[in-house]
Design a protein around this motif. Structure first.
Motif, PDB file in Angstrom:
ATOM      1  N   ASN A 139     -45.014   1.996   9.337  1.00 24.53           N
ATOM      2  CA  ASN A 139     -44.437   3.332   9.427  1.00 24.53           C
ATOM      3  C   ASN A 139     -44.665   4.180   8.181  1.00 24.53           C
ATOM      4  O   ASN A 139     -44.776   5.407   8.267  1.00 24.53           O
ATOM      5  N   ARG A 140     -44.716   3.555   7.009  1.00 26.68           N
ATOM      6  CA  ARG A 140     -44.754   4.324   5.766  1.00 26.68           C
ATOM      7  C   ARG A 140     -46.079   4.228   5.021  1.00 26.68           C
ATOM      8  O   ARG A 140     -46.286   4.931   4.037  1.00 26.68           O
ATOM      9  N   GLY A 141     -46.959   3.345   5.466  1.00 30.72           N
ATOM     10  CA  GLY A 141     -48.226   3.216   4.751  1.00 30.72           C
ATOM     11  C   GLY A 141     -48.076   2.320   3.534  1.00 30.72           C
ATOM     12  O   GLY A 141     -47.316   1.361   3.539  1.00 30.72           O
ATOM     13  N   ARG A 142     -48.802   2.664   2.460  1.00 31.61           N
ATOM     14  CA  ARG A 142     -48.811   1.821   1.264  1.00 31.61           C
ATOM     15  C   ARG A 142     -47.435   1.808   0.592  1.00 31.61           C
ATOM     16  O   ARG A 142     -46.814   2.835   0.376  1.00 31.61           O
ATOM     17  N   MET A 143     -46.961   0.590   0.255  1.00 24.40           N
ATOM     18  CA  MET A 143     -45.708   0.422  -0.467  1.00 24.40           C
ATOM     19  C   MET A 143     -45.879  -0.675  -1.507  1.00 24.40           C
ATOM     20  O   MET A 143     -46.577  -1.668  -1.275  1.00 24.40           O
ATOM     21  N   TYR A 157     -54.453  -0.804  12.420  1.00 28.71           N
ATOM     22  CA  TYR A 157     -53.656  -1.924  12.921  1.00 28.71           C
ATOM     23  C   TYR A 157     -52.244  -1.449  13.244  1.00 28.71           C
ATOM     24  O   TYR A 157     -51.595  -0.773  12.446  1.00 28.71           O
ATOM     25  N   ARG A 158     -51.747  -1.790  14.431  1.00 32.00           N
ATOM     26  CA  ARG A 158     -50.367  -1.498  14.817  1.00 32.00           C
ATOM     27  C   ARG A 158     -49.822  -2.679  15.597  1.00 32.00           C
ATOM     28  O   ARG A 158     -50.508  -3.257  16.453  1.00 32.00           O
ATOM     29  N   THR A 159     -48.592  -3.037  15.293  1.00 28.68           N
ATOM     30  CA  THR A 159     -47.944  -4.113  16.035  1.00 28.68           C
ATOM     31  C   THR A 159     -47.179  -3.535  17.220  1.00 28.68           C
ATOM     32  O   THR A 159     -46.733  -2.392  17.188  1.00 28.68           O
ATOM     33  N   ARG A 160     -47.030  -4.326  18.251  1.00 28.70           N
ATOM     34  CA  ARG A 160     -46.227  -3.936  19.412  1.00 28.70           C
ATOM     35  C   ARG A 160     -44.916  -4.721  19.465  1.00 28.70           C
ATOM     36  O   ARG A 160     -44.193  -4.644  20.448  1.00 28.70           O
ATOM     37  N   LEU A 161     -44.615  -5.449  18.408  1.00 32.04           N
ATOM     38  CA  LEU A 161     -43.376  -6.230  18.378  1.00 32.04           C
ATOM     39  C   LEU A 161     -42.216  -5.323  17.976  1.00 32.04           C
ATOM     40  O   LEU A 161     -41.700  -5.390  16.879  1.00 32.04           O
ATOM     41  N   THR A 162     -41.841  -4.426  18.882  1.00 35.51           N
ATOM     42  CA  THR A 162     -40.822  -3.427  18.528  1.00 35.51           C
ATOM     43  C   THR A 162     -39.619  -3.471  19.464  1.00 35.51           C
ATOM     44  O   THR A 162     -38.851  -2.521  19.529  1.00 35.51           O
ATOM     45  N   GLN A 170     -34.008   1.348  13.465  1.00 29.34           N
ATOM     46  CA  GLN A 170     -34.720   2.595  13.189  1.00 29.34           C
ATOM     47  C   GLN A 170     -36.196   2.334  12.930  1.00 29.34           C
ATOM     48  O   GLN A 170     -37.061   3.098  13.374  1.00 29.34           O
ATOM     49  N   LEU A 171     -36.491   1.251  12.227  1.00 30.40           N
ATOM     50  CA  LEU A 171     -37.890   0.900  11.991  1.00 30.40           C
ATOM     51  C   LEU A 171     -38.613   0.613  13.300  1.00 30.40           C
ATOM     52  O   LEU A 171     -39.741   1.051  13.533  1.00 30.40           O
ATOM     53  N   LYS A 172     -37.963  -0.128  14.190  1.00 33.03           N
ATOM     54  CA  LYS A 172     -38.586  -0.460  15.472  1.00 33.03           C
ATOM     55  C   LYS A 172     -38.797   0.795  16.309  1.00 33.03           C
ATOM     56  O   LYS A 172     -39.828   0.953  16.975  1.00 33.03           O
ATOM     57  N   LEU A 173     -37.809   1.694  16.284  1.00 35.47           N
ATOM     58  CA  LEU A 173     -37.931   2.920  17.060  1.00 35.47           C
ATOM     59  C   LEU A 173     -39.078   3.776  16.536  1.00 35.47           C
ATOM     60  O   LEU A 173     -39.874   4.317  17.309  1.00 35.47           O
ATOM     61  N   ALA A 177     -42.408   2.428  17.601  1.00 33.59           N
ATOM     62  CA  ALA A 177     -42.713   2.579  19.019  1.00 33.59           C
ATOM     63  C   ALA A 177     -43.094   4.000  19.393  1.00 33.59           C
ATOM     64  O   ALA A 177     -43.664   4.229  20.452  1.00 33.59           O
ATOM     65  N   LEU A 178     -42.794   4.978  18.514  1.00 32.96           N
ATOM     66  CA  LEU A 178     -43.090   6.366  18.829  1.00 32.96           C
ATOM     67  C   LEU A 178     -44.549   6.695  18.574  1.00 32.96           C
ATOM     68  O   LEU A 178     -45.154   6.160  17.633  1.00 32.96           O
ATOM     69  N   PRO A 179     -45.134   7.598  19.355  1.00 36.80           N
ATOM     70  CA  PRO A 179     -46.471   8.099  19.036  1.00 36.80           C
ATOM     71  C   PRO A 179     -46.455   8.835  17.695  1.00 36.80           C
ATOM     72  O   PRO A 179     -45.397   9.196  17.178  1.00 36.80           O
ATOM     73  N   ALA A 180     -47.641   9.103  17.172  1.00 31.79           N
ATOM     74  CA  ALA A 180     -47.749   9.674  15.824  1.00 31.79           C
ATOM     75  C   ALA A 180     -46.970  10.977  15.681  1.00 31.79           C
ATOM     76  O   ALA A 180     -46.242  11.178  14.714  1.00 31.79           O
ATOM     77  N   GLY A 181     -47.087  11.898  16.633  1.00 30.19           N
ATOM     78  CA  GLY A 181     -46.412  13.193  16.514  1.00 30.19           C
ATOM     79  C   GLY A 181     -44.905  13.082  16.457  1.00 30.19           C
ATOM     80  O   GLY A 181     -44.273  13.502  15.483  1.00 30.19           O
ATOM     81  N   PRO A 182     -44.258  12.494  17.483  1.00 29.37           N
ATOM     82  CA  PRO A 182     -42.803  12.322  17.431  1.00 29.37           C
ATOM     83  C   PRO A 182     -42.332  11.478  16.256  1.00 29.37           C
ATOM     84  O   PRO A 182     -41.269  11.733  15.701  1.00 29.37           O
TER      85      PRO A 182
END
Length: 327
Positions: free
Chosen positions: A18-22, A68-73, A105-108, A111-116
């Motif tokens: 969700n946040r990229g590089r950390m 890469y995106r996970t679907r474990l949400t 909140q992280l899972k939600l 699961a959202l597309p990039a825009g929302p």
């Protein structure tokens, strides 16, 4: 692998997604673990096939391989429930749902597309709800989590409760709901088939009886609270004071007296040559009204009723006498 560590690994993965590089310290702060634990968890993700890259240097950190995106949400029941408290993270922590809410909140977001998802993050960055009132220490609420669980599970409670007048009582309650008002938690519960309000900080002990109860048909927590607040305000404001107030007091009334001050301003007449106006102010008993109205200092004059004006005059005269001589 323990369930706790599995949840933490998923939270770490969703943070990177969700946040990229950390950086490791940033991840440690979010997950409330040590930096060493983050290093071990990153290794575990890599060993399980998650493509985590480590970028070196001052601007470095950990990130997922592009695309890469996970679907474990999937949300657990507790996480789904906690989303209703997403706008109030402080109260969620007090209810023992802080970590659950953060994971939900992280899972939600994942699961959202990039825009929302971007819009959700912008809202979170720009809007914040701070429920507690100003300049007042928070109530101690050591029994809040136990009460909340009983509310949710519809379990009978045996409580030791200290009333506002100092009297202690042992009460058997059917807990119907929790209300957070200006930073203070209240329990709405039925005793003898009558809903009543109990301040959580006055609970001295709480025991769950292990006995379920049936909620009253049609009970509406929000409607009960609105009517209860209306009755309380009517009981408190037993009289009306006629005041003459300066422009500065006009600005102070809503801040000092809340809704009562706002209603008083709605009764204001035309200003005189100095900008003073007359208003009708809801007040409590004479003793309480004297204390409250003196907060306005020389910017207000009590015109009536006569007994309130006389009580203010006596108090002011006593203060003048007390401060006449320099100690």
């Amino acid at each position: 692998m323990s369930a706790m560590r599995a949840d933490r690994l998923l939270s770490l993965l969703l943070l990177l997604q969700n946040r990229g590089r950390m950086t490791a310290p940033e991840l440690a702060a979010e997950l409330e673990v040590s930096v060493r634990t983050v290093y071990r968890d990153i290794e575990a993700l890599g060993a399980s096939g998650v493509p985590v890259c480590a970028d070196r240097g001052p601007a470095g950190g950990y990130r997922l391989v592009d695309g890469y995106r996970t679907r474990l949400t999937g949300l657990t029941d507790a996480e789904a429930d906690s989303l209703f408290l997403a706008g109030a993270p402080g109260p969620a922590r007090e209810l023992g749902l802080g970590a659950v809410l953060a994971t939900a909140q992280l899972k939600l977001q994942a699961a959202l597309p990039a825009g929302p998802a971007d819009r959700a993050r912008r809202i979170q960055e720009r809007f914040h709800l701070d429920a507690p009132a100003w300049f007042r220490a928070a109530d101690p609420v050591p029994h809040l989590a136990a009460v909340a669980q009983a509310v949710w599970e519809q379990q009978v409670l045996h409580v030791h409760y200290r009333r506002w007048d100092g009297e202690d009582r042992q009460v058997v309650l059917h807990p119907l709901g929790l209300v957070l008002k200006s930073g203070i938690w209240y329990l709405v519960a039925s005793a003898d088939n009558t809903p009543r309000t109990y301040r959580i900080s006055r609970l001295r002990s709480v025991t769950t009886a292990g006995q379920p109860f049936e909620r009253p048909d049609g009970f509406d927590l929000a409607a009960y609270w609105a009517e209860s607040a209306r009755r309380l305000e009517s009981a408190l404001h037993k009289g009306t004071a006629r005041l003459r107030i300066a422009p500065r007091a006009r600005r102070m009334l809503p801040m000092q007296f809340g809704a009562a001050g706002t209603r008083a301003l709605e009764t204001a007449g035309p200003p005189d040559d100095e900008g003073w106006v007359e208003v009708q102010m809801p007040v409590e008993t004479t003793a309480v009204a004297v204390s409250d109205l003196l907060r306005l200092g020389a910017d207000a004059e009590v015109l009536g009723p006569p007994e309130l004006r006389a009580a203010v005059a006596r108090t002011v005269a006593e203060l003048a006498r007390r401060y006449a001589d320099t100690p």
